[in-house]
Design a protein around this motif. Structure first.
Motif, mmCIF file in Angstrom:
data_model
loop_
_atom_site.group_PDB
_atom_site.id
_atom_site.type_symbol
_atom_site.label_atom_id
_atom_site.label_comp_id
_atom_site.label_asym_id
_atom_site.label_seq_id
_atom_site.Cartn_x
_atom_site.Cartn_y
_atom_site.Cartn_z
ATOM 1 N N THR A 157 0.820 -1.217 0.000
ATOM 2 C CA THR A 157 0.000 0.000 0.000
ATOM 3 C C THR A 157 0.847 1.257 0.000
ATOM 4 O O THR A 157 0.369 2.333 -0.354
ATOM 5 C CB THR A 157 -0.910 0.044 1.242
ATOM 6 O OG1 THR A 157 -0.094 -0.072 2.408
ATOM 7 C CG2 THR A 157 -1.925 -1.072 1.235
ATOM 8 N N ILE A 217 1.974 2.743 2.654
ATOM 9 C CA ILE A 217 1.723 3.589 3.821
ATOM 10 C C ILE A 217 2.172 2.875 5.101
ATOM 11 O O ILE A 217 2.240 1.660 5.147
ATOM 12 C CB ILE A 217 0.226 3.978 3.958
ATOM 13 C CG1 ILE A 217 -0.664 2.740 3.837
ATOM 14 C CG2 ILE A 217 -0.153 5.020 2.928
ATOM 15 C CD1 ILE A 217 -2.121 3.015 4.115
ATOM 16 N N THR A 259 -2.797 7.263 5.748
ATOM 17 C CA THR A 259 -3.805 6.993 4.726
ATOM 18 C C THR A 259 -3.177 7.335 3.383
ATOM 19 O O THR A 259 -2.431 8.309 3.294
ATOM 20 C CB THR A 259 -5.039 7.881 4.967
ATOM 21 O OG1 THR A 259 -5.563 7.584 6.245
ATOM 22 C CG2 THR A 259 -6.111 7.655 3.921
ATOM 23 N N ASP A 260 -3.449 6.528 2.359
ATOM 24 C CA ASP A 260 -2.816 6.849 1.070
ATOM 25 C C ASP A 260 -3.524 8.009 0.376
ATOM 26 O O ASP A 260 -4.623 8.409 0.760
ATOM 27 C CB ASP A 260 -2.729 5.609 0.171
ATOM 28 C CG ASP A 260 -4.105 5.095 -0.215
ATOM 29 O OD1 ASP A 260 -5.084 5.567 0.401
ATOM 30 O OD2 ASP A 260 -4.211 4.241 -1.107
#
Lengths: 149, 196
Positions: free
Chosen positions: A97, A99, A104-105
């Protein structure tokens, strides 16, 4: 989240100051985070000072004052999961992801958190996505789980 | 109101029902040191610095005198080895957060507290809550509150309210034992006042 929806939630709880946490939880679960405008509206309607609402909203980790992704990933770091390789699960999710825990991306797709125990130690290492538990996670399985979301 | 007769440090003290030990002591001219107490505010019991030994029916317990209601035949000791040891420890812990606070330094001299006993962790605020409670209870403006919890808990102004209300008030400033409040205000002013 628009003001009318916040008002609806407040009305549902009959505008009771004692239902403050329930109202905040409901906004949180619908919107994934607590925007400032929503908190100001709650403060105004319930006649509760904003300082107290912020105290509560920063006290419980269930509340977030920054936008959260569409999917919330919780990775258990409890003792049982830890000895069964929770660290490697976390590392893999971080790589996929991009992150770190607490972040939070940019497309608001994923939020990543570590948890201290999800209560199903026999399934370790455990990962929970949007309330659904994924047990016995191996790093190789994670990409599949995330793609299916 | 019914009168209650009890003892503080061997002196017989008369108080009325519902008073706290601290109030009764102050009325009788016996001093108990406090950090989070303020006569205009509700008792808070946050600093535990007013801890005293209270003996009820032969049992001795340690209580915060600012919260403990007076009762008949209570025997209170405001200075004992145990109480002094507790106050010394509280001071040493607080001094690791606010080593330069004059109020703490004066008390440290009295109780022999070593300000370097614990590693410095300069957060400056000692969480007495005086500013937060004064703003809420006396001024009813709620311009400042606590945020977060545990070791990360800190005071925080709400810039929208503070930029309107604080200029002409600042009554909480002299209450702060450590000047952490002034620092928080300057920071909020610099960062956010121009936005509102």
């Amino acid at each position: 989240m628009d003001k009318d929806r916040v008002d609806q939630i407040i009305d549902k709880h009959e505008c009771e100051a004692s239902s403050l946490i329930q109202i905040l939880l409901e906004i949180q679960s619908e919107n994934h985070w607590l925007p400032k405008e929503a908190l100001e509206r709650v403060a105004e309607r319930l006649q509760v000072p904003l300082t107290r609402i912020l105290h509560i909203a920063t006290f419980y980790t269930a509340f977030s004052l920054v936008p959260k992704g569409q999917h919330e990933i919780h990775i258990c770091q409890g003792t049982a999961c830890h000895v069964r390789g929770a660290r490697r699960v976390l590392d893999t999710v971080q790589d996929l992801t991009g992150i770190k825990p607490g972040e939070t991306d940019l497309d608001l797709k994923f939020s990543l958190e570590t948890v201290n125990c999800l209560g199903c130690c026999a399934l370790g290492p455990v990962m929970e996505i949007d309330g659904k538990t994924h047990g016995n996670m191996a790093p190789a399985m994670i990409a599949d789980v995330l793609k299916k979301l | 109101m019914s009168e209650i007769i009890f003892q503080i440090d061997g002196r017989v003290v008369v108080a009325s029902q519902g008073m706290t030990v601290l109030e009764a002591a102050q009325k009788a001219g016996i001093s108990i040191p406090t950090l989070c107490h303020h006569e205009k505010l509700e008792p808070y019991g946050g600093c535990r610095f007013c801890t005293v030994e209270a003996e009820v029916r032969g049992w001795t317990k340690l209580v915060a005198s600012c919260l403990y209601p007076v009762e008949k035949d209570l025997v209170v000791r405001t200075r004992s080895q145990k109480v002094d040891r507790i106050r010394k420890m509280i001071l040493e812990l607080l001094l690791s957060h606010a080593p330069d606070a004059f109020e703490l330094q004066d008390l440290a001299k009295e109780y022999g507290a070593d300000k370097d006993r614990f590693e410095k962790e300069p957060s400056f605020c000692i969480h007495c809550g005086l500013c937060v409670r004064y703003c809420a209870e006396v001024k009813k403006k709620n311009a400042i509150g606590f945020i977060d919890r545990g070791t990360r808990r800190e005071i925080s102004f709400i810039p929208e309210i503070a930029s309107k209300e604080c200029w002409d008030c600042k009554e909480c400033f002299p209450l702060c034992p450590t000047e952490a409040l002034q620092a928080a205000f300057v920071l909020t002013k610099a960062l956010a006042f121009s936005l509102y």
